[in-house]
Design a protein around this motif. Structure first.
Motif, PDB file in Angstrom:
ATOM      1  N   THR A  73       0.696   0.581  -7.622  1.00 34.66           N
ATOM      2  CA  THR A  73      -0.565   1.037  -8.182  1.00 34.66           C
ATOM      3  C   THR A  73      -0.971   0.128  -9.338  1.00 34.66           C
ATOM      4  N   LYS A 104       0.834  -1.207   0.000  1.00 41.69           N
ATOM      5  CA  LYS A 104       0.000   0.000   0.000  1.00 41.69           C
ATOM      6  C   LYS A 104       0.863   1.250   0.000  1.00 41.69           C
ATOM      7  N   GLY A 105       0.502   2.173  -0.874  1.00 42.09           N
ATOM      8  CA  GLY A 105       1.238   3.424  -0.963  1.00 42.09           C
ATOM      9  C   GLY A 105       2.452   3.353  -1.858  1.00 42.09           C
ATOM     10  N   ARG A 106       2.833   2.162  -2.279  1.00 44.12           N
ATOM     11  CA  ARG A 106       4.000   2.003  -3.147  1.00 44.12           C
ATOM     12  C   ARG A 106       3.643   1.459  -4.524  1.00 44.12           C
TER      13      ARG A 106
END
Length: 124
Positions: free
Chosen positions: A68, A64-66
């Motif tokens: 996509t 998550k956050g890294r």
């Protein structure tokens, strides 16, 4: 016959980025869901990211956050953008799609397919 061809893997240093692509070809009417999984040596295959049939986006906590997940509709290609990569991301990555494709009757039927897998290695 539906085929999935993955590309974009390789060796990258920690903190670097890669974008995986999964090109879907064949007699398909639609791609209804897609996702990326990975399997590290000695470990079970795990979900990395997915877009469900209900249009939800889900990511594993570790990415998550890294990472996509996305799709280029016109190209029937799904992507996984991976940023700030860590050595723990080293694994074989697989794309997975749920599609409506031409069945034996000639009408659309649901199928799911896996890519062949592509190696991602994060190391100095």
């Amino acid at each position: 016959q539906v085929q999935l061809v993955e590309s974009g893997g390789g060796l990258v240093q920690p903190g670097g980025s890669l974008r995986l692509s999964c090109a879907v070809s064949g007699s398909i009417f639609s791609i209804n869901a897609w996702g990326w999984y990975r399997q590290a040596p000695g470990k079970q295959r795990e979900l990395v990211a997915e877009r469900t049939t209900g249009a939800s986006l889900n990511y594993s906590d570790s990415v998550k956050g890294r990472f996509t997940i996305s799709r280029a509709n016109a190209k029937n290609t799904v992507y996984l953008q991976m940023d700030n990569l860590e050595p723990e991301d080293t694994a074989v990555y697989y794309c997975h799609v749920d599609v409506m494709a031409v069945g034996s009757t000639g009408w659309g039927e649901p199928y799911d397919y896996w890519g062949q897998g592509i190696q991602v290695t994060v190391s100095q």
